[in-house]
Design a protein around this motif. Structure first.
Motif, PDB file in Angstrom:
ATOM      1  N   SER A 109      -5.523   9.691  -0.228  1.00  0.00           N
ATOM      2  CA  SER A 109      -4.580   8.597  -0.082  1.00  0.00           C
ATOM      3  C   SER A 109      -3.686   8.818   1.136  1.00  0.00           C
ATOM      4  O   SER A 109      -3.342   7.858   1.830  1.00  0.00           O
ATOM      5  CB  SER A 109      -3.762   8.428  -1.355  1.00  0.00           C
ATOM      6  OG  SER A 109      -3.256   9.654  -1.789  1.00  0.00           O
ATOM      7  N   GLU A 153       3.975   5.958  -5.411  1.00  0.00           N
ATOM      8  CA  GLU A 153       3.821   6.118  -6.868  1.00  0.00           C
ATOM      9  C   GLU A 153       2.779   7.198  -7.174  1.00  0.00           C
ATOM     10  O   GLU A 153       3.036   8.137  -7.921  1.00  0.00           O
ATOM     11  CB  GLU A 153       3.335   4.803  -7.493  1.00  0.00           C
ATOM     12  CG  GLU A 153       4.424   3.819  -7.818  1.00  0.00           C
ATOM     13  CD  GLU A 153       3.808   2.507  -8.321  1.00  0.00           C
ATOM     14  OE1 GLU A 153       2.821   2.582  -9.086  1.00  0.00           O
ATOM     15  OE2 GLU A 153       4.295   1.428  -7.918  1.00  0.00           O
ATOM     16  N   ASP A 154       1.631   7.015  -6.560  1.00  0.00           N
ATOM     17  CA  ASP A 154       0.524   7.945  -6.814  1.00  0.00           C
ATOM     18  C   ASP A 154       0.910   9.365  -6.448  1.00  0.00           C
ATOM     19  O   ASP A 154       0.650  10.314  -7.179  1.00  0.00           O
ATOM     20  CB  ASP A 154      -0.711   7.557  -5.986  1.00  0.00           C
ATOM     21  CG  ASP A 154      -1.562   6.565  -6.734  1.00  0.00           C
ATOM     22  OD1 ASP A 154      -1.089   6.085  -7.777  1.00  0.00           O
ATOM     23  OD2 ASP A 154      -2.687   6.279  -6.260  1.00  0.00           O
ATOM     24  N   ARG A 179      -7.085   0.209  -2.175  1.00  0.00           N
ATOM     25  CA  ARG A 179      -6.283  -0.918  -1.709  1.00  0.00           C
ATOM     26  C   ARG A 179      -6.499  -1.115  -0.208  1.00  0.00           C
ATOM     27  O   ARG A 179      -6.633  -2.256   0.247  1.00  0.00           O
ATOM     28  CB  ARG A 179      -4.805  -0.626  -2.016  1.00  0.00           C
ATOM     29  CG  ARG A 179      -3.868  -1.749  -1.730  1.00  0.00           C
ATOM     30  CD  ARG A 179      -4.038  -2.872  -2.759  1.00  0.00           C
ATOM     31  NE  ARG A 179      -3.322  -4.071  -2.339  1.00  0.00           N
ATOM     32  CZ  ARG A 179      -3.827  -4.965  -1.491  1.00  0.00           C
ATOM     33  NH1 ARG A 179      -5.036  -4.805  -1.003  1.00  0.00           N
ATOM     34  NH2 ARG A 179      -3.118  -6.027  -1.144  1.00  0.00           N
ATOM     35  N   VAL A 180      -6.525  -0.002   0.515  1.00  0.00           N
ATOM     36  CA  VAL A 180      -6.677  -0.110   1.967  1.00  0.00           C
ATOM     37  C   VAL A 180      -8.046  -0.679   2.314  1.00  0.00           C
ATOM     38  O   VAL A 180      -8.162  -1.594   3.125  1.00  0.00           O
ATOM     39  CB  VAL A 180      -6.497   1.272   2.637  1.00  0.00           C
ATOM     40  CG1 VAL A 180      -6.817   1.180   4.117  1.00  0.00           C
ATOM     41  CG2 VAL A 180      -5.078   1.755   2.449  1.00  0.00           C
ATOM     42  N   VAL A 223       0.836  -1.199   0.000  1.00  0.00           N
ATOM     43  CA  VAL A 223       0.000   0.000   0.000  1.00  0.00           C
ATOM     44  C   VAL A 223       0.868   1.245   0.000  1.00  0.00           C
ATOM     45  O   VAL A 223       0.629   2.188  -0.755  1.00  0.00           O
ATOM     46  CB  VAL A 223      -0.937   0.002   1.220  1.00  0.00           C
ATOM     47  CG1 VAL A 223      -1.609   1.347   1.361  1.00  0.00           C
ATOM     48  CG2 VAL A 223      -1.966  -1.080   1.089  1.00  0.00           C
ATOM     49  N   ASN A 248      -9.412   6.594  -5.860  1.00  0.00           N
ATOM     50  CA  ASN A 248      -8.068   6.690  -5.301  1.00  0.00           C
ATOM     51  C   ASN A 248      -7.504   5.281  -5.080  1.00  0.00           C
ATOM     52  O   ASN A 248      -8.050   4.493  -4.335  1.00  0.00           O
ATOM     53  CB  ASN A 248      -8.154   7.458  -3.983  1.00  0.00           C
ATOM     54  CG  ASN A 248      -6.801   7.820  -3.458  1.00  0.00           C
ATOM     55  OD1 ASN A 248      -5.900   6.977  -3.461  1.00  0.00           O
ATOM     56  ND2 ASN A 248      -6.641   9.045  -3.034  1.00  0.00           N
ATOM     57  N   ARG A 249      -6.379   5.030  -5.738  1.00  0.00           N
ATOM     58  CA  ARG A 249      -5.812   3.686  -5.743  1.00  0.00           C
ATOM     59  C   ARG A 249      -5.473   3.225  -4.325  1.00  0.00           C
ATOM     60  O   ARG A 249      -5.770   2.094  -3.940  1.00  0.00           O
ATOM     61  CB  ARG A 249      -4.527   3.716  -6.593  1.00  0.00           C
ATOM     62  CG  ARG A 249      -4.232   2.445  -7.306  1.00  0.00           C
ATOM     63  CD  ARG A 249      -3.547   2.712  -8.638  1.00  0.00           C
ATOM     64  NE  ARG A 249      -2.368   3.543  -8.494  1.00  0.00           N
ATOM     65  CZ  ARG A 249      -1.112   3.107  -8.696  1.00  0.00           C
ATOM     66  NH1 ARG A 249      -0.878   1.850  -9.014  1.00  0.00           N
ATOM     67  NH2 ARG A 249      -0.099   3.923  -8.604  1.00  0.00           N
ATOM     68  N   VAL A 250      -4.864   4.166  -3.587  1.00  0.00           N
ATOM     69  CA  VAL A 250      -4.409   3.795  -2.249  1.00  0.00           C
ATOM     70  C   VAL A 250      -5.603   3.479  -1.351  1.00  0.00           C
ATOM     71  O   VAL A 250      -5.632   2.449  -0.683  1.00  0.00           O
ATOM     72  CB  VAL A 250      -3.573   4.933  -1.650  1.00  0.00           C
ATOM     73  CG1 VAL A 250      -3.151   4.576  -0.246  1.00  0.00           C
ATOM     74  CG2 VAL A 250      -2.379   5.224  -2.510  1.00  0.00           C
ATOM     75  N   ASN A 251      -6.585   4.371  -1.424  1.00  0.00           N
ATOM     76  CA  ASN A 251      -7.784   4.146  -0.613  1.00  0.00           C
ATOM     77  C   ASN A 251      -8.428   2.817  -0.946  1.00  0.00           C
ATOM     78  O   ASN A 251      -8.878   2.086  -0.075  1.00  0.00           O
ATOM     79  CB  ASN A 251      -8.812   5.239  -0.876  1.00  0.00           C
ATOM     80  CG  ASN A 251      -8.389   6.550  -0.272  1.00  0.00           C
ATOM     81  OD1 ASN A 251      -7.392   6.594   0.437  1.00  0.00           O
ATOM     82  ND2 ASN A 251      -9.103   7.607  -0.580  1.00  0.00           N
ATOM     83  N   LEU A 295       2.349   1.883  -3.326  1.00  0.00           N
ATOM     84  CA  LEU A 295       1.301   2.442  -4.194  1.00  0.00           C
ATOM     85  C   LEU A 295       1.153   3.933  -3.917  1.00  0.00           C
ATOM     86  O   LEU A 295       1.053   4.755  -4.819  1.00  0.00           O
ATOM     87  CB  LEU A 295      -0.040   1.782  -3.882  1.00  0.00           C
ATOM     88  CG  LEU A 295      -0.482   0.629  -4.743  1.00  0.00           C
ATOM     89  CD1 LEU A 295      -1.817   0.115  -4.231  1.00  0.00           C
ATOM     90  CD2 LEU A 295      -0.609   1.056  -6.185  1.00  0.00           C
ATOM     91  N   TYR A 296       1.170   4.237  -2.651  1.00  0.00           N
ATOM     92  CA  TYR A 296       1.007   5.618  -2.226  1.00  0.00           C
ATOM     93  C   TYR A 296       2.135   6.477  -2.766  1.00  0.00           C
ATOM     94  O   TYR A 296       1.908   7.565  -3.295  1.00  0.00           O
ATOM     95  CB  TYR A 296       0.962   5.668  -0.697  1.00  0.00           C
ATOM     96  CG  TYR A 296       0.997   7.061  -0.113  1.00  0.00           C
ATOM     97  CD1 TYR A 296      -0.069   7.933  -0.298  1.00  0.00           C
ATOM     98  CD2 TYR A 296       2.095   7.500   0.615  1.00  0.00           C
ATOM     99  CE1 TYR A 296      -0.038   9.200   0.226  1.00  0.00           C
ATOM    100  CE2 TYR A 296       2.142   8.768   1.138  1.00  0.00           C
ATOM    101  CZ  TYR A 296       1.059   9.628   0.948  1.00  0.00           C
ATOM    102  OH  TYR A 296       1.091  10.897   1.479  1.00  0.00           O
ATOM    103  N   ILE A 327      -3.242   6.157   4.403  1.00  0.00           N
ATOM    104  CA  ILE A 327      -2.096   5.465   4.990  1.00  0.00           C
ATOM    105  C   ILE A 327      -1.712   6.111   6.312  1.00  0.00           C
ATOM    106  O   ILE A 327      -0.802   5.643   6.976  1.00  0.00           O
ATOM    107  CB  ILE A 327      -0.875   5.442   4.034  1.00  0.00           C
ATOM    108  CG1 ILE A 327      -0.329   6.854   3.859  1.00  0.00           C
ATOM    109  CG2 ILE A 327      -1.191   4.795   2.719  1.00  0.00           C
ATOM    110  CD1 ILE A 327       1.172   6.809   3.870  1.00  0.00           C
TER     111      ILE A 327
END
Lengths: 156, 981
Positions: free
Chosen positions: A85, A52-53, B851-852, A46, B846-849, A49-50, A89
Motif C-alpha cells: 500500500s 486507516e490500513d 483502490r489505486v 486513497v 490490499n485495500r489501497v492497492n 484508506l492508506y 500511494i
C-alpha cells in the motif's frame, strides 16, 4: 493577493519538495493524475484508506512482535501488505524500510524487526504529517487559484 | 534513494552468494588423485618396492647358490667315485695275488713260489696297484708250529714294534713273501701290531678284504690303511661258518694303501682341483671320525659342504669324503644389479607419479580457483547490468520531473532569452533521457532481460516513419534520403516493430549525422533473394567497376559498397515486374528473412576504427564525438538487437566515400486470417483513391526512379519510367498518363517543359498533372518551376507513400479526406479507447492497492469491480460472466494469484468442453479465455514465463503507470478492438 502563475508555482513547488525530500515518489504524481472531475476526491480517499490500513497494520505488527513465539510468516505478510500500500500511494521511504523489515523477517531477527518497526512507524508518521499538511496547503492553494481564476496545474 | 540503493546492494550480494552455492553443489567430479599426503604415499611405495627388490634379489641369488652347490656336489661325487674305483681295482688285484699264492704255494706240492718269485712277480705287477706301497704274504703259524717254521725259514719270528724275537703267543703271522719295497717285513709277525692283528682276525673270519683304520704307515709318514685278505688252504663253500674259515686259513696277504698320496694323485688329474678342499674320513666310529686325508684344521668355505660316502669294499669300515670350496662363493652381481636397477626404475616411476599427482592437484586447485573467479566475474557482470538498469531507472524518475517542470515553465510567460534557456535545458534533458534509455537497453540486453515482442506490423510504414523523423534534417543538408522495400517482402510480418525501428533509426541517424552530401538509401529485400542475386551479379560488377559503376547509385555519388549499384539493383527488382508469387505465398517457410542495408555517402569510417565500430562507447576517435556528438552506444545496441532478431550486422566502409551497413533479421510470416483486419486496427491506411491511375516518371537515374515507383505502386498507381521528357510522348501508346513526375535535376538539365506539354498533350482534353520531385529547392527555382508548368505541385523528398498520397490528393482534389483524427497509439486517449466500456476485475488483498488500480482503470473509462482475495475472484468469475479482463495480484494470503489463475483456467476449460458437447443453446462456441494480467511490484523476478506457466497473459508492474499499463493492455485489446466497442 498573489497572481495565478505564482500560486500555481507554489502549488507545484510544494509537491515537488515532497518528492525531493524523498517522502513521495512518482507514484503519488500518478495518483494525482488519476483525479479528475468524475473523481474529485480520489487522492484524499486513497490516502485516508492508506492511513486507516496502516494504523491497523502497525498495531498488528506491534502485537505480533510482542508474542512469546513470534510468527514471522504473519509478520512478513503484514509487512508485505504495508509495503504494497505504501508503494501504491508513493510513500517510498516507508516502502524501502519495509524491504529491510522483510529481510529481517526472513532471518527471524527479532531485534532487527523491532528496530524496523520503530523506523517504519517514524517514517509513516512523517509521511502522514507531510501528506496532511499537503492536503491542507493544497486545499488552500486550490481555492486561491480557483478564486484567482486559474486552473490547477497538473504534474507531468 | 539512498535506502533503496542499499537494499539493492543487499539483494545483489545475496544473488552472488547463491550462485556460489550453486557452483559448490554442481562441482561434484571425482578426482582419482589423492589430494593430501602424497609424500606418505611415495614413502610407502618406496618401502614396498624396497622389499620387493630384496625378494627379487633373494630369488635370483638362491638359483645362483643352488648352482654353486650343484657344482660342489658333482665335483665331490666325481672324486669319490674315482677314488672308490681305483681303490677297488687295487683290492681286486690283491685278491688276485691271494689266489696266486693259494694256488701256487699251497695247492702245488712242493710250492712253486718262493720269496724271489713273489718279489719278482709283485715288482713287475706293481703298476697294477698304484695305491699300494707294497704287498706281503704272512703265513699263519700256530705256536706249536713255531719251531718248525723258524727252522725251516732260518730266522726267528720278530715283533713289529722293535724287531725283537716275538714273545710266546698262541698264533703268529710272520711274513714269508714280501715285495721288495717292504722287504724289511720279512718274518715280522703281523699279529704283533694291534691294528694288523685285528685286521687279520676279521679278515679270516669274514673271508673278505678288510681295512684297518688309518694310521701312520711304517717307513713313510703318510697316513694309510692296511688291506688284509685271508688265504685258505681249501676252497670253502659260500656259506661256510666262521669256525670253518678260521680252520681253513693258511695265511694272509696284506698291503698298505698310502691314502694320502693316492688321493693327492687322483685329485691332481682332475680339473678344478684348486677350488675345492677334499677330506677323507674313516667314520666307522661315527662319534670320532678319523681323518685319512686332508688337514685336520677347518678352513675354506665352511658354509657349504658336500659329504659323499665311499665304499672300499669292507662292509665293517665306513668311509666318507667331504668337499668344501676353498674360497667363499662370489657375490652374485647379476642378482644385485637386476634387483637394484629394477628398484631404481620403480623408484623413478614412483617419483614421477608423485610429482604428477602434485601437479594434478595444483592444476585442479588452480582450475577450481579460476572457476570461482569466473563465477564471480559473471556475477559481477550481471550485477553491473542490474546496477546499470537500476541506476538508469532511478535517474529516469527525477528526469521526468525535470522535463515536466521545464514543460510547465515553457508554458509560462518567459522572455525570449529565458525561453531559449529553458528550451535548451529541455532538449538536453531529452537527450539525457535518450542516452539513459540506450544505456538501459544495453544493460537489459546484457542481463538477458530484453525480450522481443512478436506482434504483426507493417514494416513499410515503420520505414516511412523513420524516414519522416529524418526528413527535416536531410532536406536541410540537401541529402537524398530514400527507402525501398522489395515487393517480395510481405506486407505484414510478425516481430518487434519497436526494436526494428530502433535499429533502422540508429543506422539512418548515423548516416544523416555523418553525411553532408549525396544520399542515404535504405533497402529491404528478402535475404535469400538478395544472396542469390549477389552471387549472380558479383562477376559482372567486378568487370563493370572500371567503366563508371559508381554513377549508378541513388544520387550518382560513389558509395562504399559498389555492388550496391544499379547493376545489382536491376536484378533485385527485375522479377518485380512479374511478381514472383511462389516465394511469397506458398507458406512453406514460416520465417521471413530480411536483408536490410543502409547506404550513405558520408565521411566513412577510418580503417583503424572499423574493428571497434560495434563496441559500446567507441567512436572513431574523440574528435568525432566532439564534432558530431553522440555516445557511440547505438551501434552496439543495434548489433545486440539484430542478433536477438536472429540476424547479424556488418558494414563496408570507405573513408571519404561512405559506409553501407547491412543486417539480416528474421521475422515470422503473418497469417492473414490471424489478425482480423490488420490494416484497419494497427496501421495507417494508405488511401485507395489512386488505384488504377497511370504515372510516368521522368528520371535519368534508375535507382531513384525505382524508389519513386515503389511509393507510387504502394498507392496502386501504374508506373512507367522514361529517361527524358522528350521520350514521354513515345510511351504514350499504352494510354495517356494521369500524371508526370519529373525530377528536379532532369528538369534543370534542359528541356523546356511547357512546349512539350503543349505540343504533346495539347490536343487532349484532360492534360496530365505535372509534378516536380526535389530534395530541396530555392525560392527562385520554385518560381521558375511554377512558370515552367509545375503549377500542380512540388513533392519534397524524402518520399513516403502517405505523403505522396497527401500531395496527390491535393493535386487531384479528391474530396476524400483521410481520417486525420486517428489517434496515435501512445497517448492516454488511445488507452482510453482501448479500455472504455470494458469490464475489468481487480483482485488484490490490499485495500489501497485495489483502490489505486481501480482508480487508474476507471480513469480510462473501464468499469471496474474488485475482489479482495482469490476465492472471491473465483466466485465472480463463474461462467458466464461479463468481464473482459482481470488484473490479479500475485502475492495474496490463502490463494495466491498463480493458483487462482490456474483454477480460473480449469473452469474455462471445463466450460469450453461442455459447450462443445452440447452445442445447442446460443450457438456461440467461442472459447472462454479471460485475459489475466499479473500485478507485481517485483518486475525483475516476475518473469513472463512464470506468469505464462500458470496461464496468465502478461504482467503489469505495480504501482500502475500509464505506459506500462498501455503496453500490457494493448496486446489483447488491440487485436480485437471491433468486437466489443
Amino acid at each position: 493577493m498573489a497572481s495565478v502563475p505564482q500560486l500555481q508555482r507554489q502549488f507545484i513547488e510544494y509537491t515537488t519538495s515532497l518528492h525531493n525530500e524523498g517522502y513521495l515518489d512518482d507514484q503519488f504524481t500518478q495518483l494525482q493524475k488519476l483525479q479528475d472531475e468524475s473523481n474529485p476526491d480520489f487522492v484524499v480517499e486513497v490516502v485516508s484508506l492508506y492511513f486507516e490500513d496502516s494504523e491497523k497494520l502497525l498495531n498488528n505488527l506491534a502485537t505480533a512482535l510482542q508474542q512469546k513465539s513470534v510468527d514471522y510468516k504473519q509478520v512478513d505478510s503484514h509487512v508485505h501488505q504495508f509495503k504494497g500500500s505504501s508503494s501504491s500511494i508513493g510513500a517510498q521511504r516507508v516502502a524501502s524500510v519495509c524491504v529491510h523489515f522483510r529481510n529481517f523477517c526472513e532471518e527471524k531477527n527479532l531485534e532487527g524487526c523491532l528496530r524496523c518497526l520503530q523506523q517504519v512507524k517514524q517514517e509513516y508518521i512523517l509521511v502522514r504529517n507531510k501528506l496532511e499538511a499537503l492536503f491542507r496547503r493544497m486545499m488552500q492553494l486550490e481555492q486561491q487559484i480557483l478564486q484567482a481564476g486559474g486552473s490547477i496545474p497538473m504534474m507531468e | 534513494m539512498g535506502l533503496k540503493m542499499q537494499s539493492h546492494h543487499h539483494h545483489m550480494v545475496a544473488v552472488s552468494l547463491n550462485s556460489d552455492q550453486q557452483l559448490g553443489t554442481k562441482r561434484k567430479y571425482t578426482s582419482y588423485v589423492p589430494r593430501t599426503h602424497q609424500g606418505k604415499y611415495l614413502a610407502l611405495w618406496i618401502i614396498a618396492f624396497g622389499f620387493a627388490a630384496v625378494h627379487v634379489y633373494r630369488c635370483i641369488d638362491a638359483g645362483h647358490q643352488q648352482r654353486i652347490q650343484e657344482g660342489l656336489v658333482s665335483m665331490c661325487d666325481q672324486r669319490a667315485r674315482m677314488l672308490q674305483d681305483q681303490f677297488s681295482v687295487c683290492v681286486n688285484h690283491v685278491h688276485a695275488l691271494a689266489v696266486l699264492v693259494s694256488t701256487f704255494h699251497y695247492y702245488k706240492n712242493p710250492s712253486v713260489i718262493d720269496q724271489e718269485t713273489f718279489a719278482e712277480y709283485t715288482a713287475r705287477t706293481a703298476f697294477e696297484r698304484p695305491l699300494l706301497s707294497g704287498v706281503a704274504y704272512a703265513q699263519r703259524v700256530l705256536n706249536s708250529q713255531r719251531e718248525d717254521f723258524e727252522s725251516q725259514h732260518g730266522g726267528t719270528i720278530r715283533t713289529m714294534a722293535n724287531k725283537e724275537p716275538s714273545p710266546h703267543r698262541d698264533e703268529y703271522a710272520p711274513v714269508i713273501f714280501a715285495q721288495e719295497t717292504v722287504s724289511y717285513l720279512n718274518l715280522v709277525d703281523m699279529m704283533s701290531g694291534e691294528e694288523d692283528r685285528e685286521n687279520i682276525l676279521r679278515a679270516r673270519s669274514t673271508g673278505k678284504a678288510v681295512l684297518t683304520s688309518p694310521f701312520k704307515l711304517l717307513g713313510s709318514h703318510h697316513l694309510g690303511v692296511v688291506l688284509t685278505i685271508p688265504v685258505y688252504k681249501s676252497k670253502l663253500p659260500p656259506n661256510a661258518s666262521v669256525r670253518d674259515r678260521i680252520e681253513a686259513t693258511v695265511g694272509y696277504l696284506g698291503g698298505a694303501f698310502d691314502v694320502e698320496s693316492l688321493v693327492e694323485n687322483l685329485l691332481g688329474q682332475l680339473a678344478g682341483n684348486q677350488e675345492i678342499i677334499v677330506k677323507v674320513y674313516d667314520v666307522t666310529n661315527t662319534s670320532d671320525p678319523l681323518i685319512m686325508y686332508g688337514r685336520q684344521a677347518q678352513y675354506g668355505d665352511l658354509t657349504r659342504v658336500r659329504v659323499s660316502t665311499l665304499d672300499f669294499g669292507d662292509p665293517f669300515r665306513k668311509h666318507q669324503m667331504t668337499c668344501r670350496y676353498l674360497h667363499k662363493a662370489p657375490i652374485s652381481w647379476t642378482a644385485i644389479t637386476t634387483a637394484f636397477l629394477g628398484y631404481v626404475i620403480v623408484f623413478l616411476a614412483g617419483y614421477m607419479f608423485y610429482t604428477g599427482a602434485i601437479h594434478i592437484v595444483q592444476v585442479e586447485d588452480d582450475f577450481h580457483t579460476m572457476q570461482q573467479l569466473k563465477v564471480r566475474a559473471e556475477a559481477a557482470d550481471v550485477t553491473k547490468s542490474q546496477f546499470l538498469a537500476t541506476v538508469s531507472h532511478e535517474i529516469r524518475t527525477p528526469m521526468n520531473g525535470i522535463l515536466g517542470m521545464l514543460a510547465l515553465l515553457l508554458d509560462t510567460d518567459l522572455s525570449s532569452t529565458q525561453r531559449d534557456y529553458a528550451q535548451t535545458a529541455q532538449a538536453c534533458g531529452r537527450a539525457l533521457i535518450t542516452l539513459i534509455n540506450e544505456v538501459l537497453d544495453r544493460a537489459k540486453i546484457e542481463a538477458g532481460k530484453l525480450e522481443l515482442e512478436a506482434v504483426p506490423f507493417d514494416l513499410r510504414s515503420v520505414l516511412d516513419d523513420v524516414l519522416s523523423l529524418f526528413s527535416e534534417k536531410s532536406r536541410n543538408k540537401g541529402i537524398e534520403l530514400a527507402v525501398f522495400v522489395s515487393d517480395k517482402v510481405p506486407q505484414i510480418v510478425m516481430g518487434d516493430p519497436g526494436r526494428f525501428r530502433q535499429v533502422i533509426t540508429n543506422l539512418v541517424g548515423n548516416s544523416v549525422k555523418f553525411t553532408e552530401q549525396g544520399h542515404i538509401f535504405v533497402q529491404v529485400h528478402l535475404a535469400e533473394h538478395s544472396i542469390a542475386v549477389h552471387d549472380a551479379t558479383s562477376d559482372s560488377c567486378l568487370s563493370g567497376r572500371s567503366n563508371g559503376c559508381q554513377t549508378n547509385t541513388l544520387s550518382g555519388r560513389e558509395a562504399a559498397d559498389d555492388r550496391n549499384n544499379w547493376d545489382r539493383f536491376k536484378h533485385l527488382i527485375a522479377d518485380e515486374e512479374f511478381p514472383f508469387q511462389v516465394l511469397t505465398s506458398d507458406g512453406i517457410s514460416q520465417n521471413v528473412n530480411l536483408m536490410v542495408s543502409a547506404e550513405d555517402t558520408g565521411i566513412g569510417i577510418p580503417l583503424h576504427a572499423q574493428k571497434l565500430v560495434f563496441m559500446p562507447f567507441m567512436q572513431a576517435d574523440s574528435s568525432t564525438s566532439r564534432h558530431y556528438g553522440g555516445t557511440g552506444i547505438g551501434l552496439s545496441i543495434s548489433k545486440c538487437l539484430v542478433e536477438l532478431m536472429g540476424g547479424h550486422i556488418s558494414f563496408i566502409s570507405r573513408p571519404q566515400i561512405g559506409s553501407t551497413f547491412s543486417f539480416t533479421a528474421s521475422f515470422k510470416r503473418c497469417e492473414q486470417n490471424m489478425v482480423t483486419d490488420p490494416k484497419r486496427s494497427l496501421y495507417d491506411e494508405l488511401p485507395t483513391a489512386f488505384k488504377g491511375l497511370k504515372a510516368t516518371i521522368v528520371d535519368t537515374k534508375p535507382i531513384r526512379a525505382a524508389v519513386t515507383r515503389y511509393h507510387l505502386k504502394r498507392l496502386g498507381v501504374f508506373v512507367e519510367v522514361v529517361n527524358s521528357i522528350r521520350t514521354v510522348a513515345s510511351v504514350l501508346g499504352s494510354g495517356q498518363p494521369d500524371m508526370i513526375l519529373v525530377e528536379k535535376d532532369v528538369w534543370l538539365s534542359g528541356d523546356d517543359l511547357s512546349n512539350i506539354r503543349a505540343s504533346v498533350f495539347g490536343h487532349v482534353l484532360k492534360s496530365p498533372k505535372m509534378i516536380l520531385l526535389a530534395t530541396n529547392i530555392t525560392g527562385d527555382e520554385f518560381d521558375k518551376a511554377k512558370a515552367a508548368g509545375f503549377s500542380d505541385t512540388l513533392i519534397m523528398k524524402p518520399l513516403r507513400a502517405s505523403m505522396v498520397a497527401a500531395c496527390l490528393q491535393q493535386v487531384f482534389g479528391t474530396g476524400k479526406k483521410v481520417e486525420q483524427g486517428r489517434v496515435m497509439a501512445n497517448g492516454s486517449v488511445y488507452l482510453r479507447g482501448l479500455l472504455c466500456g470494458k469490464k475489468i476485475l481487480v483482485v488484490d488483498d490490499n485495500r489501497v492497492n485495489r483502490r489505486v488500480a481501480a482508480g487508474a482503470l476507471k480513469k480510462f473509462g473501464a468499469e471496474v469491480e474488485c475482489a479482495d482475495c482469490g476465492k472471491a475472484a473465483l466466485d465472480l468469475l463463474q461462467i458466464p460472466h461479463g468481464f473482459d479482463a482481470c488484473f490479479m495480484d500475485i502475492q495474496m494470503p490463502e490463494m495466491d494469484g498463480f493458483e487462482a489463475t490456474r483454477r480460473i483456467r480449469e473452469m474455462e476449460e471445463q466450460q469450453t468442453s461442455s459447450s462443445v458437447d452440447g452445442s445447442c443453446d446460443t450457438g456461440t462456441t467461442t472459447e472462454w479465455h479471460l485475459p489475466i494480467l499479473a500485478m507485481t511490484a517485483d518486475v525483475i523476478h516476475a518473469t513472463f514465463e512464470e506468469c505464462q506457466k500458470s496461464g496468465m497473459d502478461g504482467y503489469v508492474s505495480k504501482p500502475f503507470q500509464e505506459e506500462n499499463l498501455y503496453q500490457a493492455v494493448a496486446k489483447f485489446f488491440e487485436s480485437k478492438p471491433a468486437t466489443n466497442s
